[in-house]
Design a protein around this motif. Structure first.
Motif, PDB file in Angstrom:
ATOM      1  N   ASP A 140      44.684 -45.761  12.816  1.00  0.00           N
ATOM      2  CA  ASP A 140      45.496 -46.482  11.822  1.00  0.00           C
ATOM      3  C   ASP A 140      44.844 -46.398  10.440  1.00  0.00           C
ATOM      4  OD1 ASP A 140      47.239 -47.180  13.839  1.00  0.00           O
ATOM      5  OD2 ASP A 140      46.472 -49.223  14.056  1.00  0.00           O
ATOM      6  N   ASP A 141      43.520 -46.535  10.404  1.00  0.00           N
ATOM      7  CA  ASP A 141      42.800 -46.429   9.127  1.00  0.00           C
ATOM      8  C   ASP A 141      43.027 -45.057   8.492  1.00  0.00           C
ATOM      9  OD1 ASP A 141      41.724 -48.976   9.377  1.00  0.00           O
ATOM     10  OD2 ASP A 141      39.870 -48.269  10.318  1.00  0.00           O
ATOM     11  N   ASP A 147      38.017 -47.618  22.933  1.00  0.00           N
ATOM     12  CA  ASP A 147      38.763 -48.840  22.642  1.00  0.00           C
ATOM     13  C   ASP A 147      38.999 -49.053  21.150  1.00  0.00           C
ATOM     14  OD1 ASP A 147      38.928 -49.408  25.290  1.00  0.00           O
ATOM     15  OD2 ASP A 147      37.326 -50.922  25.307  1.00  0.00           O
ATOM     16  N   ASP A 148      38.182 -48.398  20.322  1.00  0.00           N
ATOM     17  CA  ASP A 148      38.321 -48.566  18.870  1.00  0.00           C
ATOM     18  C   ASP A 148      39.072 -47.412  18.209  1.00  0.00           C
ATOM     19  OD1 ASP A 148      36.852 -50.920  19.116  1.00  0.00           O
ATOM     20  OD2 ASP A 148      34.945 -49.877  18.831  1.00  0.00           O
ATOM     21  N   ARG A 170      42.169 -46.418  18.380  1.00  0.00           N
ATOM     22  CA  ARG A 170      43.502 -46.709  17.856  1.00  0.00           C
ATOM     23  C   ARG A 170      43.429 -47.320  16.452  1.00  0.00           C
ATOM     24  NH1 ARG A 170      47.899 -50.412  21.150  1.00  0.00           N
ATOM     25  NH2 ARG A 170      49.745 -49.729  19.985  1.00  0.00           N
ATOM     26  N   THR A 171      42.491 -48.245  16.270  1.00  0.00           N
ATOM     27  CA  THR A 171      42.312 -48.876  14.961  1.00  0.00           C
ATOM     28  C   THR A 171      41.860 -47.848  13.928  1.00  0.00           C
ATOM     29  OG1 THR A 171      41.684 -50.907  16.071  1.00  0.00           O
ATOM     30  CG2 THR A 171      41.106 -50.735  13.747  1.00  0.00           C
ATOM     31  N   LEU A 172      40.930 -46.980  14.336  1.00  0.00           N
ATOM     32  CA  LEU A 172      40.460 -45.948  13.392  1.00  0.00           C
ATOM     33  C   LEU A 172      41.602 -44.992  13.039  1.00  0.00           C
ATOM     34  CD1 LEU A 172      38.256 -44.628  11.731  1.00  0.00           C
ATOM     35  CD2 LEU A 172      37.496 -43.407  13.793  1.00  0.00           C
ATOM     36  N   ASP A 186      51.783 -44.483  18.338  1.00  0.00           N
ATOM     37  CA  ASP A 186      51.797 -45.117  17.008  1.00  0.00           C
ATOM     38  C   ASP A 186      52.097 -44.112  15.910  1.00  0.00           C
ATOM     39  OD1 ASP A 186      50.937 -47.441  18.290  1.00  0.00           O
ATOM     40  OD2 ASP A 186      48.811 -47.100  17.818  1.00  0.00           O
ATOM     41  N   ILE A 210      47.609 -43.145  20.758  1.00  0.00           N
ATOM     42  CA  ILE A 210      47.647 -42.896  19.316  1.00  0.00           C
ATOM     43  C   ILE A 210      48.954 -42.185  18.938  1.00  0.00           C
ATOM     44  CG2 ILE A 210      46.548 -41.554  17.463  1.00  0.00           C
ATOM     45  CD1 ILE A 210      43.846 -42.387  18.699  1.00  0.00           C
ATOM     46  N   ARG A 224      34.414 -43.047  11.873  1.00  0.00           N
ATOM     47  CA  ARG A 224      34.375 -44.400  11.314  1.00  0.00           C
ATOM     48  C   ARG A 224      35.178 -44.454  10.026  1.00  0.00           C
ATOM     49  NH1 ARG A 224      29.608 -41.718  10.963  1.00  0.00           N
ATOM     50  NH2 ARG A 224      28.419 -41.843   9.034  1.00  0.00           N
ATOM     51  N   ALA A 225      35.607 -45.671   9.691  1.00  0.00           N
ATOM     52  CA  ALA A 225      36.504 -45.836   8.544  1.00  0.00           C
ATOM     53  C   ALA A 225      35.827 -45.404   7.247  1.00  0.00           C
ATOM     54  CB  ALA A 225      36.957 -47.294   8.454  1.00  0.00           C
TER      55      ALA A 225
END
Ligand SMILES: *Cc1c(COP(=O)(O)O)cnc(C)c1O
Length: 239
Positions: free
Chosen positions: A159-160, A152-153, A155-157, A199, A196, A114-115
């Motif tokens: 990036d964080d 599903d989450d 990729r966003t993590l 990116d 990932i 988690r972020a």
């Protein structure tokens, strides 16, 4: 510890380590992969610093731990020349208030899910004037709870993590869910890793595979295997 006990423990570890290396060799051959592209991490949780020293003498370069207190004490106990040559991976669930302590002894944290944890590790690494290699842990189970971000989450993590100046995003990690088909689970992890890597081209690590399923992990492209009981023996308590 008596010298005789110590020598027999060393022989025992040498034998089990050789067996694990042979399994990895065969799995690489079967998958048409280069053995040098797969790093063995010996997971030494529950086992003493003396075992880490034996393993280092037997050529082990990477060790993994999943409990902060135990790991901190163990690496403090290690001779500094032994510690210097090891890469220490933290692979356990992490609370943000433990981040500063983990950054004191870990070279890699594989369990960022988690972020908030990413930010805590980043802050601690900045304060300690170092960079930290980080993997995003992906939860491959249908029932969340054992750690890991939903696929599903991820990729966003990622990036964080990549946005944290003191963290270096190296890739992804996962544990195959109990009872699941590991080939299918690691296939899903490899798909997340591909996205990932699209990116973040340097995020090339895929940490998958344990004592019971390392062959499936090698087949799915794992770059890092986390092997505990097949090397060190069964742990005193189940986890
Ligand atoms: C304990 C542990 C391992 C090693 O498991 P074995 O089955 O003993 O090889 C690997 N990964 C994680 C995250 C662990 O906690």
């Amino acid at each position: 510890m008596s010298p005789a006990y110590d020598a027999s423990r060393r022989d025992e570890l040498a034998a089990s380590l050789a067996e694990v290396h042979a399994r990895i060799d065969r799995a690489c051959t079967a998958a048409g992969r280069n053995r040098e592209d797969v790093t063995l991490i010996a997971v030494t949780k529950f086992f003493p610093a003396s075992d880490v020293e034996h393993l280092a003498a037997l050529g082990v370069t990477d060790v993994g731990e999943n409990r902060d207190q135990e790991a901190g004490a163990k690496f403090e106990e290690l001779a500094s020349d032994v510690r210097r040559d090891l890469t220490v991976h933290f692979i356990g669930q992490l609370q943000s208030n433990k981040a500063a302590h983990v950054v004191r002894y870990a070279d890699v944290v594989q369990s960022v899910d988690r972020a908030k944890i990413a930010r805590a590790l980043d802050k601690a690494a900045l304060a300690q004037e170092r960079t930290l290699d980080v993997l995003v842990q992906v939860d491959l189970s249908d029932a969340p709870g054992r750690g890991g971000v939903a696929p599903d989450d991820a990729r966003t993590l990622a990036d964080d993590v990549a946005g944290c100046p003191a963290l270096r995003l190296r890739g992804v990690m996962a544990v195959a869910p109990l009872g699941a088909d590991p080939a299918e689970a690691f296939g899903r992890l490899a798909a997340v890793a591909d996205v990932i890597r699209g990116d973040h081209p340097d995020a090339t690590w895929l940490s998958a595979g344990m004592s019971g399923d390392l062959e499936h992990a090698v087949a799915a492209g794992a770059t890092h295997l986390r092997v505990g009981s097949a090397i060190l023996g069964s742990r005193p308590t189940p986890r």
